[in-house]
Design a protein around this motif. Structure first.
Motif, PDB file in Angstrom:
ATOM      1  N   PRO A   4       1.003  -1.154  -0.458  1.00  0.00           N
ATOM      2  CA  PRO A   4      -0.209  -0.006  -0.316  1.00  0.00           C
ATOM      3  C   PRO A   4       0.901   0.574  -0.132  1.00  0.00           C
ATOM      4  O   PRO A   4       2.154   1.139   0.502  1.00  0.00           O
ATOM      5  N   ARG A   5       0.277   2.250  -0.555  1.00  0.00           N
ATOM      6  CA  ARG A   5       1.268   3.425  -0.965  1.00  0.00           C
ATOM      7  C   ARG A   5       0.959   4.418   0.361  1.00  0.00           C
ATOM      8  O   ARG A   5       0.109   4.378   1.008  1.00  0.00           O
ATOM      9  N   HIS A   6       2.314   4.906   0.586  1.00  0.00           N
ATOM     10  CA  HIS A   6       2.606   5.722   2.228  1.00  0.00           C
ATOM     11  C   HIS A   6       1.983   7.311   1.773  1.00  0.00           C
ATOM     12  O   HIS A   6       2.633   7.802   0.095  1.00  0.00           O
ATOM     13  N   ARG A   7       2.066   8.011   2.120  1.00  0.00           N
ATOM     14  CA  ARG A   7       1.590   9.751   1.762  1.00  0.00           C
ATOM     15  C   ARG A   7       2.691  10.078   0.953  1.00  0.00           C
ATOM     16  O   ARG A   7       3.087  10.831   0.831  1.00  0.00           O
ATOM     17  N   ARG A   8       4.126   9.892   1.546  1.00  0.00           N
ATOM     18  CA  ARG A   8       5.328   9.926   1.125  1.00  0.00           C
ATOM     19  C   ARG A   8       6.142   9.441   0.301  1.00  0.00           C
ATOM     20  O   ARG A   8       7.449   9.774   0.272  1.00  0.00           O
ATOM     21  N   ASP A   9       6.195   8.199  -0.005  1.00  0.00           N
ATOM     22  CA  ASP A   9       6.172   7.349  -0.855  1.00  0.00           C
ATOM     23  C   ASP A   9       7.182   8.518  -2.238  1.00  0.00           C
ATOM     24  O   ASP A   9       6.881   8.728  -2.512  1.00  0.00           O
ATOM     25  N   VAL A  10       8.574   7.706  -2.286  1.00  0.00           N
ATOM     26  CA  VAL A  10       9.175   8.581  -3.955  1.00  0.00           C
ATOM     27  C   VAL A  10       9.338   7.235  -4.721  1.00  0.00           C
ATOM     28  O   VAL A  10       9.990   6.290  -4.693  1.00  0.00           O
ATOM     29  N   HIS A  44      15.644  -5.335  -8.443  1.00  0.00           N
ATOM     30  CA  HIS A  44      13.836  -5.325  -8.387  1.00  0.00           C
ATOM     31  C   HIS A  44      13.506  -4.681  -9.263  1.00  0.00           C
ATOM     32  O   HIS A  44      14.214  -3.089  -8.839  1.00  0.00           O
ATOM     33  N   PRO A  45      12.987  -4.381  -9.818  1.00  0.00           N
ATOM     34  CA  PRO A  45      12.864  -3.406 -10.808  1.00  0.00           C
ATOM     35  C   PRO A  45      11.499  -2.925 -11.055  1.00  0.00           C
ATOM     36  O   PRO A  45      10.715  -1.467 -10.702  1.00  0.00           O
ATOM     37  N   ASP A  46      10.507  -3.166  -9.400  1.00  0.00           N
ATOM     38  CA  ASP A  46       9.543  -2.693  -9.179  1.00  0.00           C
ATOM     39  C   ASP A  46       9.619  -1.876  -7.826  1.00  0.00           C
ATOM     40  O   ASP A  46       8.900  -2.815  -7.043  1.00  0.00           O
ATOM     41  N   MET A  47      10.526  -1.462  -7.146  1.00  0.00           N
ATOM     42  CA  MET A  47      10.210  -0.212  -5.737  1.00  0.00           C
ATOM     43  C   MET A  47      10.151   0.820  -5.713  1.00  0.00           C
ATOM     44  O   MET A  47      10.102   2.016  -6.632  1.00  0.00           O
ATOM     45  N   ARG A  48       9.798   1.243  -4.788  1.00  0.00           N
ATOM     46  CA  ARG A  48       9.813   2.786  -4.553  1.00  0.00           C
ATOM     47  C   ARG A  48      11.043   2.972  -2.739  1.00  0.00           C
ATOM     48  O   ARG A  48      10.643   2.238  -2.723  1.00  0.00           O
ATOM     49  N   LEU A  49      10.664   4.317  -2.195  1.00  0.00           N
ATOM     50  CA  LEU A  49      11.267   4.770  -1.830  1.00  0.00           C
ATOM     51  C   LEU A  49      10.335   5.058  -0.590  1.00  0.00           C
ATOM     52  O   LEU A  49       9.305   5.866  -0.932  1.00  0.00           O
ATOM     53  N   ARG A  50      10.419   4.330   0.807  1.00  0.00           N
ATOM     54  CA  ARG A  50       9.064   4.799   1.967  1.00  0.00           C
ATOM     55  C   ARG A  50       9.473   6.585   2.942  1.00  0.00           C
ATOM     56  O   ARG A  50      10.487   6.347   2.854  1.00  0.00           O
ATOM     57  N   GLY A  51       8.780   7.274   2.841  1.00  0.00           N
ATOM     58  CA  GLY A  51       9.307   8.565   2.945  1.00  0.00           C
ATOM     59  C   GLY A  51       9.344   8.299   4.501  1.00  0.00           C
ATOM     60  O   GLY A  51       8.932  10.093   5.140  1.00  0.00           O
ATOM     61  N   VAL A  52      10.245   8.295   5.075  1.00  0.00           N
ATOM     62  CA  VAL A  52      10.251   7.602   6.568  1.00  0.00           C
ATOM     63  C   VAL A  52      11.387   7.029   7.053  1.00  0.00           C
ATOM     64  O   VAL A  52      12.118   6.414   6.226  1.00  0.00           O
ATOM     65  N   LEU A  53      11.950   7.450   8.388  1.00  0.00           N
ATOM     66  CA  LEU A  53      13.009   7.096   8.823  1.00  0.00           C
ATOM     67  C   LEU A  53      13.126   6.253   9.656  1.00  0.00           C
ATOM     68  O   LEU A  53      12.664   5.886  10.248  1.00  0.00           O
ATOM     69  N   CYS A  54      14.312   5.504   9.349  1.00  0.00           N
ATOM     70  CA  CYS A  54      14.479   4.057   9.996  1.00  0.00           C
ATOM     71  C   CYS A  54      15.670   4.350  10.489  1.00  0.00           C
ATOM     72  O   CYS A  54      16.501   4.706  10.266  1.00  0.00           O
TER      73      CYS A  54
END
Length: 135
Positions: A42-48, A62-72
């Motif tokens: 599921p998409r997060h509001r700050r996904d990049v 993997h060719p199908d990834m995005r960055l989640r705009g949260v910190l770990c």
């Protein structure tokens, strides 16, 4: 070995436990990083969004990834460097992190202003003024 003895720096793609992440800063012996997630999550509001060419240049399999705009937060010695993202990806991620922190500060003004996850996945809360996520 501490993080400062390693060659991990901002923009590096790391593998920690079961997840690929992009390093955006350091905090003592820890790295602050944003995780990659698959596009099926599921998409997060700050996904990049990250193009497949940017993913391949970063060394990701993997060719199908995005960055989640949260910190770990991960221990520097518990991560493996696998590649590096370009400055354009890092700039988009910084904007998303800044926007997410500002949104969280507006939503819950008296709560901790930013949170990260420790190496075990549990939340770690920090109190204080909103910090810029540009390291």
């Amino acid at each position: 070995m501490s993080l400062f003895d390693s060659d991990i720096s901002e923009g590096d793609v790391i593998f920690s436990g079961w997840q690929y992440m992009v390093v955006v800063g350091r905090e003592g012996e820890f790295v602050l990083a944003s995780p990659f997630v698959t596009t099926s999550e599921p998409r997060h509001r700050r996904d990049v969004g990250v193009s497949w060419t940017e993913l391949s240049e970063a060394g990701l399999p993997h060719p199908d990834m995005r960055l989640r705009g949260v910190l770990c937060r991960r221990r520097g010695r518990a991560v493996t460097r696998v590649g590096v993202v370009g400055e354009a990806v890092l700039a988009r991620l910084r904007l998303a992190l800044d926007a997410e922190m500002a949104a969280r500060a507006r939503e819950v003004p008296h709560a901790p202003v930013w949170s990260v996850r420790d190496g075990s996945g549990g939340p770690v809360m920090r109190r204080g003024a909103v910090r810029s996520m540009v390291f």
